[in-house]
Design an enzyme around this catalytic site. Structure first.
Site, PDB file in Angstrom:
ATOM      1  N   HIS A 132     -11.759  -0.728 -11.328  1.00  0.00           N
ATOM      2  CA  HIS A 132     -10.618  -1.653 -11.213  1.00  0.00           C
ATOM      3  C   HIS A 132      -9.816  -1.223  -9.989  1.00  0.00           C
ATOM      4  CE1 HIS A 132      -7.704  -4.631 -12.711  1.00  0.00           C
ATOM      5  NE2 HIS A 132      -6.832  -3.861 -12.089  1.00  0.00           N
ATOM      6  N   CYS A 133      -9.710  -2.119  -9.003  1.00  0.00           N
ATOM      7  CA  CYS A 133      -9.091  -1.778  -7.723  1.00  0.00           C
ATOM      8  C   CYS A 133      -7.615  -2.158  -7.722  1.00  0.00           C
ATOM      9  CB  CYS A 133      -9.826  -2.504  -6.593  1.00  0.00           C
ATOM     10  SG  CYS A 133      -9.128  -2.188  -4.963  1.00  0.00           S
ATOM     11  N   ASP A 134      -6.748  -1.168  -7.494  1.00  0.00           N
ATOM     12  CA  ASP A 134      -5.311  -1.447  -7.426  1.00  0.00           C
ATOM     13  C   ASP A 134      -4.945  -2.226  -6.177  1.00  0.00           C
ATOM     14  OD1 ASP A 134      -4.629  -0.189  -9.843  1.00  0.00           O
ATOM     15  OD2 ASP A 134      -4.665   1.786  -8.898  1.00  0.00           O
ATOM     16  N   ASN A 137      -5.859  -5.588  -7.001  1.00  0.00           N
ATOM     17  CA  ASN A 137      -5.252  -5.957  -8.280  1.00  0.00           C
ATOM     18  C   ASN A 137      -6.257  -6.769  -9.096  1.00  0.00           C
ATOM     19  OD1 ASN A 137      -3.250  -5.911 -10.186  1.00  0.00           O
ATOM     20  ND2 ASN A 137      -2.173  -7.713  -9.410  1.00  0.00           N
TER      21      ASN A 137
END
Length: 291
Positions: A132-134, A137
């Site tokens: 899950h890439c911040d 998002n």
């Protein structure tokens, strides 16, 4: 109220856009100063003209920044490869019974294919979930891996171009130290130095950060893996490196791979996992935000 991971993602997404836009605006004006300074050196003999000297770097910097921004936005709103709710195992499947009975209780007891993982942030199972890439998002999965990879590449190119121009400017500043030429061209030199150093610092940080991710993602794509797969020492079906890139970017190698469009990547929910043998579902543990 959003949870912490969602709020962090929105903040990182905002900061990423802020850096790309602000550094592009700064370099737009700074490149005219660099060009005028270069014209005072012996290099002016080989310079075609001031206009080309200014606008070629400007267009290049703007192009990399724009492509990075587009891929960032598209990756944020693109379906990462969500497993449909209520999905049932296929009939007459080549998968073993252990894989066919692998269900996700958090997704309405939907079937969980061998290469799917549940993201606790998105609260959905994602096919070929990488992480899950911040920054996006969003999850990086089969539907967003191409956009994420291009975002890294274009951001790295933008940072490298910005750092190269700033290094040239710092070199010219040192060359003309104590000369009236530089002070005639630059208004408020100290303010420009502070801004230049700030953008150089962030540019170097993002360059190192993206290059590390590019290396990691390239290695995983070559091996038909995700980050989760690589840490579990498993991978998908054995194929050539070109075939693995084609599976992620969609279609045969072409200039379309460079465009910030989602890849029409084929989805095979029945794709097996390999080590030296087929990995049973009991060994497919979660990773960070994946379950």
């Amino acid at each position: 109220m959003c949870n912490w991971n969602r709020c962090l993602g929105r903040s990182m997404f905002f900061l990423g856009n802020l850096f790309l836009i602000s550094s592009t605006i700064y370099m737009y004006f700074e490149l005219s100063v660099i060009a005028d300074t270069l014209l005072q050196t012996p290099l002016h003999i080989i310079i075609i003209g001031r206009t080309l000297l200014i606008w070629i770097p400007r267009v290049t910097n703007f192009l990399f920044s724009t492509l990075a921004t587009i891929t960032l936005w598209r990756g944020t709103y693109q379906d990462p490869g969500l497993i449909p709710l209520g999905l049932t195992p296929p009939k007459d499947s080549k998968l073993s019974e252990k894989f066919l009975t692998r269900m996700c209780m958090k997704c309405n007891n939907s079937w969980k294919p061998p290469r799917a993982h549940h993201c606790s942030v998105c609260n959905r199972c994602v096919f070929r979930m990488d992480h899950h890439c911040d920054w996006l998002n969003n999850c990086v999965g089969i539907g967003t891996i191409k956009l994420f990879y291009l975002f890294l590449v274009y951001t790295a190119l933008h940072c490298f171009h910005t750092l190269t121009c700033l290094a040239l400017e710092f070199g010219l500043t040192f060359h003309f130290r104590g000369s009236e030429i530089l002070y005639e061209l630059v208004i408020d030199v100290q303010a420009r130095k502070i801004l230049g150093i700030a953008f150089a610092f962030f540019g170097l940080f993002f360059l190192i950060f993206t290059l590390d991710f590019i290396y990691e993602q390239t290695t995983c794509i070559f091996a038909n893996q995700t980050i989760i797969d690589s840490e579990q020492n498993i991978r998908g079906s054995p194929r050539s490196k070109t075939a693995n890139f084609s599976a992620v970017f969609g279609g045969e190698p072409s200039f379309r791979w460079l465009l910030p469009n989602p890849a029409q990547a084929p989805v095979d929910y029945e794709e097996m996992l390999y080590r030296f043998r087929v990995v049973p579902p009991s060994n497919l543990n979660g990773h960070d935000k994946a379950e």
